[in-house]
Design an enzyme around this catalytic site. Structure first.
Site, PDB file in Angstrom:
ATOM      1  NE  ARG A  44      -4.189  -1.710   1.897  1.00  0.00           N
ATOM      2  CZ  ARG A  44      -4.416  -2.621   2.829  1.00  0.00           C
ATOM      3  NH1 ARG A  44      -3.694  -2.638   3.922  1.00  0.00           N
ATOM      4  NH2 ARG A  44      -5.384  -3.496   2.662  1.00  0.00           N
TER       5      ARG A  44
ATOM      6  CG  HIS B 140       1.224  12.036 -26.941  1.00  0.00           C
ATOM      7  ND1 HIS B 140       0.548  12.358 -25.785  1.00  0.00           N
ATOM      8  CD2 HIS B 140       2.501  11.813 -26.569  1.00  0.00           C
ATOM      9  CE1 HIS B 140       1.389  12.337 -24.768  1.00  0.00           C
ATOM     10  NE2 HIS B 140       2.579  12.008 -25.214  1.00  0.00           N
TER      11      HIS B 140
END
Ligand code: GLY
Length: 376
Positions: free
Chosen positions: A118, A271
């Site tokens: 976590r 992109h």
């Protein structure tokens, strides 16, 4: 050594250490009891500073894992592999995970650190210009998934990012140029007089390279490494300046709700170009795609009367002089198709970052059809 902080409100949540050499790294690692270093195999094999780095890590009894990196390998599987290694080697909640490499390494190791038990502490030693001025600053971690780049990830800040120009001496020209594009992008967003300094430096570097290789017939790699070494100090000052700009933007908008989007300048067109290039086995890398993308963004700003006429042409000349511009084989219609698939399109609108002048960019939402109409 300079320290630049990233803040959340008034609290410093991450620090960037801009050092001359690796000398100050041991003191940055001092507070951590168990260190797990994940190093890009390419860096381990090719970077002359690796010997010194390994010595520092051995002195701290760090466990070391080498990973091979590629855009195709930037996956959940590789992140799982890093997590499995941490588990096998007994990394507990006190562990410090150190990523050494370029943006792919820091993104994946950062992500693994965010989900392992976590979340454990992590830090970066970026070894490319691109990661020193962009990827390793600001806490974006993640991997590619399906056909989307960086679509799975978490924003969480590294404890520190340790940058030193010594790690860049052996960086190949192509990788260096990707970083040049990101650095110039940063100064187009916030100038403080650095844009011209950077454009001049990269013009000098590219001219000296041409003289050495084409006129004196010197070996390309050797000439490149020597020229980078010669300009180390100026480069280092500009890297710190770019880091300061990015640290400021991230401190004001860590989770990209507003201002941080400006850092995508040139990336929407860029992109699209990278995507088309990848699909058609052409070879346009990130730096060249972003450089082309910035010129398209400037052209769009001119067409919308946000920038003075001639701004796009002058930007194009600067980028050309730093070796960044190449011919774009794709039409605006090809790029529009790719932009429609981009994850940043929301309700048919795409967030464009448009430069009005050096040091002054604005965000502007447009549909892809509007862009085609303006630029076709
Ligand atoms: N690379 C853009 C950002 O970190 O926001």
């Amino acid at each position: 050594m300079e320290q630049i902080n990233i803040y959340s409100g008034k609290k410093a949540i991450s620090r960037i250490v801009a050092a001359e050499s690796l000398r100050d790294l041991p003191s940055c690692l001092e507070p951590y009891r168990s260190i797990y270093a994940v190093i890009d195999g390419n860096v381990a094999r090719k970077c002359p500073a690796t010997g010194q780095l390994t010595e520092i890590l051995k002195n701290r009894n760090a466990k070391i894992k080498l990973i091979e990196t590629s855009e195709e390998g930037k996956t959940l599987e590789t992140v799982m592999d890093i997590c499995a290694w941490l588990l096998e080697n007994g990394a507990d909640r006190d562990a410090m995970i150190l990523a050494v490499g370029g943006g792919i390494t820091t993104d994946m190791v950062g992500f693994a650190s965010c989900i392992y038990k976590r979340g454990v502490r992590f830090a970066y030693v970026p070894t490319t210009l691109l990661s020193q001025v962009d990827a390793a600053i600001g806490g974006k971690t993640g991997v590619n998934f399906d056909k989307y780049k960086n679509i799975l990830g978490i924003i969480r800040q590294p404890a520190f990012t340790y940058m030193c120009p010594q790690l860049l001496d052996s960086l190949p020209q192509r990788d260096f140029l990707s970083g040049v594009a990101e650095m110039l992008k940063t100064f187009i967003i916030e100038d403080n007089g650095n844009y011209q300094k950077a454009a001049d430096l990269f013009f000098d570097i590219s001219s000296e390279y041409h003289v050495e290789v084409m006129m004196y017939g010197k070996d390309e790699k050797q000439a490149w490494a020597e020229i980078l070494k010669k300009h180390r100090r100026t480069l280092s000052g500009l890297i710190s300046a770019a880091a300061r700009v990015k640290a400021g933007v991230v401190s004001r908008d860590q989770f990209e709700d507003g201002e941080r989007r400006k850092l995508n300048l040139g990336h929407t067109f860029g992109h699209a170009i990278e995507y088309l290039s990848h699909k058609r086995h052409n070879d346009i890398d990130h730096g060249h795609a972003v450089a082309l993308g910035m010129v398209y963004a400037a052209d769009l700003a001119e067409k919308l009367e946000l920038a003075e006429p001639g701004f796009a042409a002058s930007l194009e000349r600067d980028l050309d002089a730093t070796l960044l511009l190449i011919y774009n084989p794709y039409s605006i219609h090809d790029m529009a198709e790719a932009m429609r698939k981009d994850k940043k399109a929301e309700n048919g609108k795409v967030h464009f970052v448009l430069p009005r002048a050096i040091g002054d960019v604005v965000m502007h939402d447009l549909t892809v059809d509007e862009v085609v109409e303006l630029l076709a």
